[in-house]
Design a protein around this motif. Sequence first.
Motif, PDB file in Angstrom:
ATOM      1  N   GLU A   1       0.952  -1.135  -0.249  1.00 14.26           N
ATOM      2  CA  GLU A   1      -0.394  -0.092  -0.087  1.00 14.26           C
ATOM      3  C   GLU A   1       0.827   1.413  -0.170  1.00 14.26           C
ATOM      4  O   GLU A   1       1.691   1.316   0.989  1.00 14.26           O
ATOM      5  N   ARG A   2       0.503   1.980  -0.872  1.00 13.45           N
ATOM      6  CA  ARG A   2       1.698   3.299  -0.504  1.00 13.45           C
ATOM      7  C   ARG A   2       0.595   4.938  -0.211  1.00 13.45           C
ATOM      8  O   ARG A   2      -1.171   4.374  -0.989  1.00 13.45           O
ATOM      9  N   ASN A   3       0.703   5.698   0.097  1.00 13.52           N
ATOM     10  CA  ASN A   3      -0.243   7.085   0.107  1.00 13.52           C
ATOM     11  C   ASN A   3      -1.035   6.653   1.018  1.00 13.52           C
ATOM     12  O   ASN A   3      -2.332   7.057   0.435  1.00 13.52           O
ATOM     13  N   LYS A   4      -0.868   6.549   2.235  1.00 18.77           N
ATOM     14  CA  LYS A   4      -1.809   6.071   3.220  1.00 18.77           C
ATOM     15  C   LYS A   4      -2.203   7.395   4.065  1.00 18.77           C
ATOM     16  O   LYS A   4      -1.568   8.159   3.568  1.00 18.77           O
ATOM     17  N   THR A   5      -3.283   7.564   3.766  1.00 16.83           N
ATOM     18  CA  THR A   5      -3.898   8.981   5.016  1.00 16.83           C
ATOM     19  C   THR A   5      -3.515   8.790   6.876  1.00 16.83           C
ATOM     20  O   THR A   5      -2.971   9.329   7.147  1.00 16.83           O
ATOM     21  N   TYR A   6      -4.009   7.579   7.057  1.00 16.46           N
ATOM     22  CA  TYR A   6      -3.805   6.884   8.437  1.00 16.46           C
ATOM     23  C   TYR A   6      -3.355   5.334   8.128  1.00 16.46           C
ATOM     24  O   TYR A   6      -3.082   4.753   7.403  1.00 16.46           O
ATOM     25  N   GLN A   7      -2.925   5.071   9.356  1.00 13.27           N
ATOM     26  CA  GLN A   7      -2.099   3.810   9.387  1.00 13.27           C
ATOM     27  C   GLN A   7      -3.661   2.136   9.372  1.00 13.27           C
ATOM     28  O   GLN A   7      -2.814   1.703   8.601  1.00 13.27           O
ATOM     29  N   PHE A   8      -4.310   3.209   9.920  1.00 11.40           N
ATOM     30  CA  PHE A   8      -5.336   1.897  10.077  1.00 11.40           C
ATOM     31  C   PHE A   8      -6.874   1.355   8.265  1.00 11.40           C
ATOM     32  O   PHE A   8      -6.840   0.797   8.105  1.00 11.40           O
ATOM     33  N   THR A   9      -6.362   2.649   7.457  1.00 10.32           N
ATOM     34  CA  THR A   9      -7.204   2.745   6.258  1.00 10.32           C
ATOM     35  C   THR A   9      -6.147   2.286   5.650  1.00 10.32           C
ATOM     36  O   THR A   9      -4.973   2.054   5.546  1.00 10.32           O
ATOM     37  N   LEU A  10      -7.318   1.847   3.868  1.00  9.95           N
ATOM     38  CA  LEU A  10      -6.441   1.457   2.433  1.00  9.95           C
ATOM     39  C   LEU A  10      -5.507   2.804   2.189  1.00  9.95           C
ATOM     40  O   LEU A  10      -5.680   3.691   1.804  1.00  9.95           O
ATOM     41  N   GLY A  11      -4.690   1.958   1.160  1.00 10.19           N
ATOM     42  CA  GLY A  11      -3.985   2.946   0.725  1.00 10.19           C
ATOM     43  C   GLY A  11      -4.699   3.382  -0.286  1.00 10.19           C
ATOM     44  O   GLY A  11      -5.386   2.666  -1.079  1.00 10.19           O
ATOM     45  N   LYS A  12      -4.192   4.495  -1.548  1.00  2.90           N
ATOM     46  CA  LYS A  12      -4.556   4.622  -2.993  1.00  2.90           C
ATOM     47  C   LYS A  12      -4.219   3.961  -4.020  1.00  2.90           C
ATOM     48  O   LYS A  12      -4.752   3.590  -4.960  1.00  2.90           O
ATOM     49  N   SER A  13      -2.439   3.826  -3.243  1.00  2.00           N
ATOM     50  CA  SER A  13      -2.772   3.008  -4.480  1.00  2.00           C
ATOM     51  C   SER A  13      -1.646   1.199  -4.445  1.00  2.00           C
ATOM     52  O   SER A  13      -1.101   1.616  -3.373  1.00  2.00           O
ATOM     53  N   LEU A  14      -2.221   0.534  -4.724  1.00  2.00           N
ATOM     54  CA  LEU A  14      -2.412  -0.813  -4.111  1.00  2.00           C
ATOM     55  C   LEU A  14      -1.491  -1.400  -5.278  1.00  2.00           C
ATOM     56  O   LEU A  14      -1.340  -1.497  -6.778  1.00  2.00           O
ATOM     57  N   TRP A  15       0.150  -2.061  -4.838  1.00  2.00           N
ATOM     58  CA  TRP A  15       1.183  -2.653  -6.006  1.00  2.00           C
ATOM     59  C   TRP A  15       1.201  -4.864  -5.436  1.00  2.00           C
ATOM     60  O   TRP A  15       0.801  -4.444  -4.549  1.00  2.00           O
ATOM     61  N   ILE A  16       1.120  -5.341  -6.510  1.00  2.00           N
ATOM     62  CA  ILE A  16       1.574  -6.563  -6.377  1.00  2.00           C
ATOM     63  C   ILE A  16       2.619  -6.434  -7.324  1.00  2.00           C
ATOM     64  O   ILE A  16       2.247  -6.706  -8.789  1.00  2.00           O
ATOM     65  N   GLU A  17       3.414  -6.593  -6.637  1.00  2.00           N
ATOM     66  CA  GLU A  17       5.280  -7.090  -7.955  1.00  2.00           C
ATOM     67  C   GLU A  17       5.452  -5.394  -8.234  1.00  2.00           C
ATOM     68  O   GLU A  17       5.536  -4.725  -8.188  1.00  2.00           O
ATOM     69  N   ASN A  18       5.058  -5.624  -9.979  1.00  2.00           N
ATOM     70  CA  ASN A  18       5.544  -3.554 -10.233  1.00  2.00           C
ATOM     71  C   ASN A  18       4.653  -3.810 -11.183  1.00  2.00           C
ATOM     72  O   ASN A  18       4.298  -2.655 -12.164  1.00  2.00           O
ATOM     73  N   GLU A  19       2.721  -4.352 -10.400  1.00  2.00           N
ATOM     74  CA  GLU A  19       1.617  -3.929 -11.145  1.00  2.00           C
ATOM     75  C   GLU A  19       1.123  -3.129 -10.041  1.00  2.00           C
ATOM     76  O   GLU A  19       0.810  -3.944  -9.252  1.00  2.00           O
ATOM     77  N   GLU A  20       0.018  -1.929 -10.376  1.00  2.00           N
ATOM     78  CA  GLU A  20      -0.448  -0.950  -9.787  1.00  2.00           C
ATOM     79  C   GLU A  20      -1.824  -1.299 -10.158  1.00  2.00           C
ATOM     80  O   GLU A  20      -2.254  -1.153 -11.130  1.00  2.00           O
ATOM     81  N   PHE A  21      -2.674  -1.388  -9.305  1.00  2.00           N
ATOM     82  CA  PHE A  21      -3.842  -1.597  -9.274  1.00  2.00           C
ATOM     83  C   PHE A  21      -4.824  -0.014  -8.065  1.00  2.00           C
ATOM     84  O   PHE A  21      -4.326  -0.088  -7.386  1.00  2.00           O
ATOM     85  N   GLU A  22      -6.257   0.476  -8.434  1.00  2.00           N
ATOM     86  CA  GLU A  22      -6.522   1.145  -7.489  1.00  2.00           C
ATOM     87  C   GLU A  22      -7.468   1.417  -6.199  1.00  2.00           C
ATOM     88  O   GLU A  22      -7.112   1.742  -5.743  1.00  2.00           O
ATOM     89  N   ASP A  23      -8.198  -0.332  -6.569  1.00  2.00           N
ATOM     90  CA  ASP A  23      -8.300  -0.588  -5.791  1.00  2.00           C
ATOM     91  C   ASP A  23      -8.481  -2.047  -5.234  1.00  2.00           C
ATOM     92  O   ASP A  23      -8.110  -2.906  -6.308  1.00  2.00           O
ATOM     93  N   LEU A  24      -8.881  -3.051  -4.257  1.00  2.00           N
ATOM     94  CA  LEU A  24      -9.752  -4.112  -3.829  1.00  2.00           C
ATOM     95  C   LEU A  24     -10.404  -5.002  -5.182  1.00  2.00           C
ATOM     96  O   LEU A  24      -9.962  -5.428  -5.739  1.00  2.00           O
ATOM     97  N   ASP A  25     -11.203  -4.098  -5.050  1.00  2.00           N
ATOM     98  CA  ASP A  25     -11.823  -4.580  -6.882  1.00  2.00           C
ATOM     99  C   ASP A  25     -10.763  -5.656  -8.348  1.00  2.00           C
ATOM    100  O   ASP A  25     -11.761  -5.947  -8.163  1.00  2.00           O
TER     101      ASP A  25
END
Length: 825
Positions: free
Chosen positions: A629-653
Motif C-alpha cells: 500500500e502506498r499513499n496512506k492517509t492513516y495507519q489503519f485505512t487502505l492506501g490509495k495505490s496498491l501494488w503487486i510486484e511491479n503492477e499498480e491497482f486502484e482498489d481491491l475490486d
Amino acid sequence: MCAAAARLCGDCAVPAEAAVNEDDQSYTPGLRVLSACIIPDRSKPVTFAMLDGNGEVTDFLRLGHLLDRNDAKKEKDCEALKNFILRCRPLAVAVDASCREAMSLSDTIKACVTQLEQEHQMAAITTEFVDPDLARLYEASKRADVHHWEYNELLRHAISLGRRLQDPLAEFCYLASDDDEFLCLKLHIFQNDVPREDLLWALQVELINRVNEVGIDINKAFKHTHWSPQLQFVGGLGPRKGTDVIKKSKGSRIENRSQLITELKMGPKVFLNCAGFIRINTGDFEDNTSEYIDALDNSRIHPETYDWARKMAVDALEDEADVGDEVDTSAAVEEILDGPERLKDLDLDAFAVELERQGFGNRQTTLYDIRDELFGMYKERRLPYRGLTPEEKFRLLTGETKDTLVEGKLVTGVVASITRRRPTRDMLDQANPERTEESNTWKCPFCLQDTFTDLSEVWIHFDDNSCVGQATGVRVRLDNGLTGFIGLKFLSDSHVRTPEDRVKVGMVLHCRVMRVNYERFSVDLTCRSSDLANKESQFSGPRDTYYDETAEEADKNKERKAVKPKSLYVDRVIVHPSFHNISFKQAEKKLEQLDQGDAIIRPSSKGSDHLTISWKVDEGVYQHIDILERNKTYQFTLGKSLWIENEEFEDLDEILARHIQPIASFARDILSYKYFSKEFGNKQAIDPVLTAEKRQQKSRIPYLFSTSREFPGKFILSYMPRSKGIHEFVTVTPNGIRYRSKTHTHTCTHTHTHTHTHTHAHTHRYTHRLRRCSPTSRSTTRTRYRDRRRRQQRHTSPAIRYRCPRAWWPPSRPPRLQPLRPGPR
C-alpha cells in the motif's frame, strides 16, 4: 533433626584458655560473660548484662545512644561502656545476632575493647555472635517470670544469651523443662511434618546422651536453679526423681558419692544407674570439710570399679619403683593423677583376662575407659567451641538462607547510588583527553564529561580533584535490607556508556541474583533482559537427584501448547466483502469451505502498509499474495495505490478482477484438463503411470499435470521422453500459463508445443546418427526415417498441426533436417 540438636547443644563454651581464673579473688571462677541485647529500632537502648562464672547476674547497663550517628552522644556511651568493662572484667562478650545493627554494635564493642587493652594492659576479650532463638523463648517463658521477675524482657534476653555462650547444654536443658516451649525451637525445615510425640522423644534422647556424656556437677545444680534441669536427663533419674533429689537436698552440699544414699535417700538401683554421671567437684571444698574425700568421686569412674582404678594406680607405681606391699591407694591415685603417663605401661589385656577368670565377665572396654579417665577426669568430650560461620552469621543477621536467597532468584531493589572508581595520580598524569568532532569539545577519559571547550580546562579538572572517576556499576538496596551491586556490563544487553543513561537514583529495578557474598553481606545482581528471561536456564540452580526431567519437559510442552501465540497482525479498518481481520491459518480454514478460485483479503504480518490476498488454488492448496500500500492517509485505512510486484491497482475490486480471477481461470483449465493428476507432485506416484503409458506406445511422449503443494500457484508438468521421467514447474499468471519464460494462453497449445519440441530434438539426434552410418546402411536408415515421419504426420491432428501460432513455439527451435549427400565411394 537430632544432628541439628547435637550440633547446637553439643559444643562446649568459649575456648578454655579464655576462662583462666585471675589472681583477683573478687571474681568468681569460670567464664565471665558480658552479653548485649539489641533490637532493630535504633531509638531503643542497648541492654548489657554481666554474668559471673556460674551464670548469675552481677550487674547490668543500658546505653541509649550507642548506635546513634551523633558522634558526641555515641562517644559518651562508649566511655560508659569502657568503664563498665573495666570494672566487671568479662572474659567474653556475647552479641545478639538478631538484626543487621548487630554488626555495628559488634564493631563498636571491639573498638572499645581494643582501646582498653592498649591503655590498661587488659587480657584479650573475645566477642562472639550468639543465636538468639533460645533467648527469645526464655524472655517470655514462665520460668523467667519466676526466677527473674524483677528484670524486663530485654535484660532476660541478654541473660539467656550469656548463659548460652557459657554452656549451651545447660541452657537447652533449662528450656526443655517445658515441652511446649522446647518444641518451639526451629531445628529443621521439615520439623512440623514430624509427629509431636516422635519429635519430643528424639530431642529428649539426644539431651540424655549429651548430659550423660558430659556429666553434671550436682552441688552446682543445687545452688543455681538454671543448672538443676539437667538432673532430669541423668541416666536412672528422669524428671520425677530429678525433682525429688533437688527437694531433698535442701540447699546442702554433697561431699562424696556415698552421701547420695545417706543424704538424698537414693535407692541402690537408682544409685548404681546414676552414680557414674554425677560429679562431686572435690576441689571446691577439700580444704574446709571433715568428710573423707575420694579423688575418684570427681571422675566418670563408677563406684563399683573404684578398686580396679586403685589397682591400676598401684601397679603403675610398682612398675616404676619397687614399692613395698604397704601402699596407700588414695595417695597412689592422687600421684597417678599428677603423672598419668605411667599408666601407658600397664598390660590391661592381661588384667581383663584375670577379671574374667574371677567371674566379672569381659571388662576390657571398662578398663580402657578407666585409664582414659585417669588421664583427665571429666575431660571435655564435646566438640571445641567454634564461632559462627559466614553463612550462619548471614542467616541470623539477615534472615535469609541458602533456600530463600539462592543464585538465580528474582528480586527487586531501589537504586541507591552510582559507584565510581577515582583515578590515581599516575592515571591522571598518563591521561589522554580526546576531542569530540561533533561538538568540538574535549572529553575527560575517566568521567566522560565532554563540556570542556579547551584542553587546559581538562587538566584543571584533574588538578582540582573534581573528576569523580569512571563508573563501575550501580549500588542497589534490596527489600530485605541487603546491599546489591550491578556491574556496568550487567545493566543491559546493549552497550551502556554511563549508568545515568539507564537508571536514576530511587528507581525500582527487577534483578536476578548472580552470587551471594556472605562475608560482605552483599549480592551481585544482573538486570539484563536476557538474564531476566532466563531462556537458556542458566539460573535454574542445582536439582535434586530424583528430579523428573521427563515430567518437566512434558509440562513445558503443555504450557507451550496452551499459550496462544501473540498476534502479528494489526487490525485494519477496511470496508470490503472479501476483507477479514484474521490470520493466515484462519484464512486457510475459511477457504476450505469455499470454491476453487475464491479469495480472502486479510492483514499482513509485514506491517500496516501491507495486505495479503489468499486464494484457493486446489483442495488444501492456498496461495498468499502480498499487496503493498502506498499513499496512506492513516495507519489503519487502505492506501490509495496498491501494488503487486511491479503492477499498480486502484482498489481491491480491480485486484480481484484483473489478477485473481484470471489466474484462477487458468488454474481451473489445468485442473479440468484430461491429463491432470491429483497426486500433488508426488514423483513416486506419477513416474509409474508415465512408464506404463510409455510401454504401451513407445513413440509417444506421455505427460501429466499436478498441483504443487510446496509452491502454491505453481503446477508440475511431468513427462517421459525416453525411460526417465522429467518434472518441471508451470506457473499460472494473469496473462496465461508461464513455461520456460514463455506465456501460453491455452493448455492444449502449451502441451503441443512441448511435445513437438522434444520430437524435433529426437529427430535432430537421429539425423546426426545417420550421418555417421555407412553408405549401404544409410539408404536403409533413410527409408525407415521417412516411413516414421509419415506415420507421425498421419496420427497428428490437423487442428493442432496448423492452428498453432509461430509465436508460441519455444525460442530454441530445433534445426531443420539437412539433405543427405552421397559419401565417397
